[in-house]
Design an enzyme around this catalytic site. Structure first.
Site, PDB file in Angstrom:
ATOM      1  N   ILE A  87      18.779 -41.283  28.066  1.00  0.00           N
ATOM      2  CA  ILE A  87      17.369 -41.550  28.414  1.00  0.00           C
ATOM      3  C   ILE A  87      17.126 -41.206  29.882  1.00  0.00           C
ATOM      4  O   ILE A  87      16.115 -40.582  30.225  1.00  0.00           O
ATOM      5  CB  ILE A  87      17.002 -43.007  28.066  1.00  0.00           C
ATOM      6  CG1 ILE A  87      17.071 -43.210  26.550  1.00  0.00           C
ATOM      7  CG2 ILE A  87      15.616 -43.363  28.605  1.00  0.00           C
ATOM      8  CD1 ILE A  87      16.860 -44.640  26.064  1.00  0.00           C
TER       9      ILE A  87
ATOM     10  N   ILE B 160      12.323 -49.303  32.198  1.00  0.00           N
ATOM     11  CA  ILE B 160      12.191 -49.133  30.742  1.00  0.00           C
ATOM     12  C   ILE B 160      13.506 -49.520  30.054  1.00  0.00           C
ATOM     13  O   ILE B 160      13.694 -49.195  28.874  1.00  0.00           O
ATOM     14  CB  ILE B 160      11.804 -47.675  30.359  1.00  0.00           C
ATOM     15  CG1 ILE B 160      12.680 -46.632  31.044  1.00  0.00           C
ATOM     16  CG2 ILE B 160      10.349 -47.393  30.683  1.00  0.00           C
ATOM     17  CD1 ILE B 160      14.018 -46.441  30.482  1.00  0.00           C
TER      18      ILE B 160
ATOM     19  N   ARG C 199      16.141 -52.864  30.300  1.00  0.00           N
ATOM     20  CA  ARG C 199      16.148 -54.260  29.857  1.00  0.00           C
ATOM     21  C   ARG C 199      15.700 -55.108  31.050  1.00  0.00           C
ATOM     22  O   ARG C 199      16.013 -54.769  32.202  1.00  0.00           O
ATOM     23  CB  ARG C 199      17.561 -54.701  29.446  1.00  0.00           C
ATOM     24  CG  ARG C 199      18.028 -54.158  28.116  1.00  0.00           C
ATOM     25  CD  ARG C 199      17.312 -54.836  26.945  1.00  0.00           C
ATOM     26  NE  ARG C 199      17.813 -54.402  25.666  1.00  0.00           N
ATOM     27  CZ  ARG C 199      17.242 -53.469  24.892  1.00  0.00           C
ATOM     28  NH1 ARG C 199      16.138 -52.854  25.284  1.00  0.00           N
ATOM     29  NH2 ARG C 199      17.760 -53.155  23.721  1.00  0.00           N
TER      30      ARG C 199
ATOM     31  N   GLU D  98      11.323 -62.109  26.978  1.00  0.00           N
ATOM     32  CA  GLU D  98      10.271 -61.443  26.193  1.00  0.00           C
ATOM     33  C   GLU D  98      10.100 -62.184  24.866  1.00  0.00           C
ATOM     34  O   GLU D  98      11.107 -62.608  24.293  1.00  0.00           O
ATOM     35  CB  GLU D  98      10.663 -59.997  25.854  1.00  0.00           C
ATOM     36  CG  GLU D  98      10.794 -59.085  27.013  1.00  0.00           C
ATOM     37  CD  GLU D  98      11.249 -57.676  26.597  1.00  0.00           C
ATOM     38  OE1 GLU D  98      11.657 -56.920  27.470  1.00  0.00           O
ATOM     39  OE2 GLU D  98      11.214 -57.341  25.382  1.00  0.00           O
TER      40      GLU D  98
ATOM     41  N   HIS E 107       6.976 -53.950  25.950  1.00  0.00           N
ATOM     42  CA  HIS E 107       8.172 -53.316  25.369  1.00  0.00           C
ATOM     43  C   HIS E 107       7.777 -52.272  24.309  1.00  0.00           C
ATOM     44  O   HIS E 107       8.083 -52.423  23.122  1.00  0.00           O
ATOM     45  CB  HIS E 107       9.114 -54.363  24.767  1.00  0.00           C
ATOM     46  CG  HIS E 107      10.533 -53.883  24.664  1.00  0.00           C
ATOM     47  ND1 HIS E 107      11.629 -54.679  24.860  1.00  0.00           N
ATOM     48  CD2 HIS E 107      11.034 -52.650  24.384  1.00  0.00           C
ATOM     49  CE1 HIS E 107      12.739 -53.987  24.692  1.00  0.00           C
ATOM     50  NE2 HIS E 107      12.394 -52.727  24.404  1.00  0.00           N
TER      51      HIS E 107
HETATM   52  C1  8YV Z   1      13.007 -51.598  20.463  1.00  0.00           C
HETATM   53  C2  8YV Z   1      14.797 -51.147  22.225  1.00  0.00           C
HETATM   54  O1  8YV Z   1      11.932 -52.228  21.062  1.00  0.00           O
HETATM   55  O2  8YV Z   1      16.011 -49.367  21.351  1.00  0.00           O
HETATM   56  C3  8YV Z   1      16.032 -50.381  22.015  1.00  0.00           C
HETATM   57  O3  8YV Z   1      17.071 -50.808  22.533  1.00  0.00           O
HETATM   58  O4  8YV Z   1      14.706 -52.004  23.010  1.00  0.00           O
HETATM   59  C4  8YV Z   1      13.612 -50.738  21.462  1.00  0.00           C
HETATM   60  O5  8YV Z   1      13.637 -49.471  20.995  1.00  0.00           O
HETATM   61  C5  8YV Z   1      13.612 -52.532  19.531  1.00  0.00           C
HETATM   62  O6  8YV Z   1      14.974 -52.501  19.314  1.00  0.00           O
HETATM   63  C6  8YV Z   1      12.879 -52.373  18.203  1.00  0.00           C
HETATM   64  O7  8YV Z   1      12.911 -53.512  17.523  1.00  0.00           O
END
Ligand code: 8YV
Length: 319
Positions: free
Chosen positions: A157, A232, A234, A263, A281
């Site tokens: 990412i 973006i 945690r 959250e 999120h």
């Molecule tokens: C989601 C995320 O919000 O991929 C991740 O780690 O935090 C997000 O893509 C989440 O897991 C979807 O429920």
């Protein structure tokens, strides 16, 4: 007539998934929702071989221990920091996630937050709607193009974020735990050194015990009074107390946040700050990406129950 026990595999749904995933899963599995008070009262606990959970919810040791037949934890998300990997290993439980399919959307969100923050898009919208524009122009904003962007965590990412920022003629620097091959992007030895150089600090490092408070008070202050921070990853990766203090005092100019330490009930002080853009999120929350994530969760379940190789394992079961 007594109920005939089902021979279909039982899958525990720890977190809700969209109907477009639930419907095809229901054709193959008995889906059991995790009761709100946890797994204790689950009649079928001893027959559950797989569970599906979100990145935010994960699976803690108590849940793993309460499911004696558990062999697979399928995470609907790339981050598995909320899965207790030690408990999973102790019980020889495999863990899968949904990498790659969400990279582009999460990276896009980093850019969206940066632009919204620097160009005050949310304030501009309110300004236009309120009619205030008739009385004069909105205050000037800051540029993104040509600035120095520091990326904390150059994984999939982080790299996608860098590629996008390159299109804005920015200089790109990064900090990564392990060395990366030489490139035009400048490597820094610590997050604080990166922040001292950068105008915009984007946090894209994985969550989990190793990165709690990685972006600490020193790093935040090193960004300086014109600095912007975007997260973006945690909520745990930034020292949130230090971030709020810096935003309140003006030690940094602003923050664009898609994630929070707690959250969805995030720290209410964020709501009172005018120098933040808050997002609930939403990084991976597009139709296309959530469909691809769901398909990957289903592919992992299908492979597991067919005894085939898991498509996207984080941890495989020892044989
Ligand atoms: C989601 C995320 O919000 O991929 C991740 O780690 O935090 C997000 O893509 C989440 O897991 C979807 O429920």
């Amino acid at each position: 007539m007594p109920a005939v026990p089902s021979s279909r595999p039982k899958v525990l749904m720890v977190s809700p998934m969209p109907e477009w995933d639930i419907a095809p899963m229901r054709e193959v599995y008995d889906l059991i929702d995790l009761p709100s008070d946890g797994p204790v009262g689950l009649d079928a606990a001893g027959e559950i071989a797989a569970l599906v959970t979100s990145g935010g919810r994960g699976a803690d040791a108590a849940l793993i221990e309460a499911l004696p037949a558990l062999e697979l934890i399928a995470v609907y998300g790339v981050g598995y920091d909320k899965v207790d990997l030690v408990a999973a290993a102790r019980r020889n439980v495999a863990v899968t996630n949904t990498p790659d399919v969400l990279t582009a959307d999460v990276a896009d969100m980093a850019l969206a937050l940066t632009l919204a923050l620097a160009r005050r898009i949310v304030d501009g919208d309110a300004f236009a709607r309120s009619g205030a524009w008739r009385n004069g122009a909105m205050p000037l904003t800051g540029s993104v193009s040509g600035r120095k962007v520091g990326i904390v965590g150059l994984g999939r990412i982080g790299e996608a974020i860098g590629r996008r920022f390159a299109g804005f003629d920015t200089e790109i620097g990064y900090w990564n735990r392990s060395p990366k091959p030489p490139s035009a992007w400048r490597a820094f030895p610590t997050p604080a050194a990166l922040a001292a150089w950068a105008d915009i600090l984007v946090v894209a490092v994985a969550g989990g015990g190793d990165t709690i408070g990685l972006v600490d008070a020193e790093t935040i202050e090193a960004l300086g009074r014109d600095g912007l921070i975007v997260n973006i990853s945690r909520g745990t990766t930034i020292d949130e107390e230090a971030l709020i203090a810096a935003l309140e005092s003006g030690a940094i100019a602003g923050a664009g946040l898609d994630v929070f330490r707690s959250e969805p009930a995030f720290d209410p002080r964020f709501r009172r700050l005018s120098n933040v853009v808050l997002s609930p999120h939403q990084g991976s929350a597009t139709m296309a990406t959530r469909q691809a994530m769901g398909a990957l969760v289903r592919a992992n379940l299908a492979a597991y129950f067919a005894g085939k190789d898991l498509p996207t394992p984080v941890v495989r079961r020892a044989l």
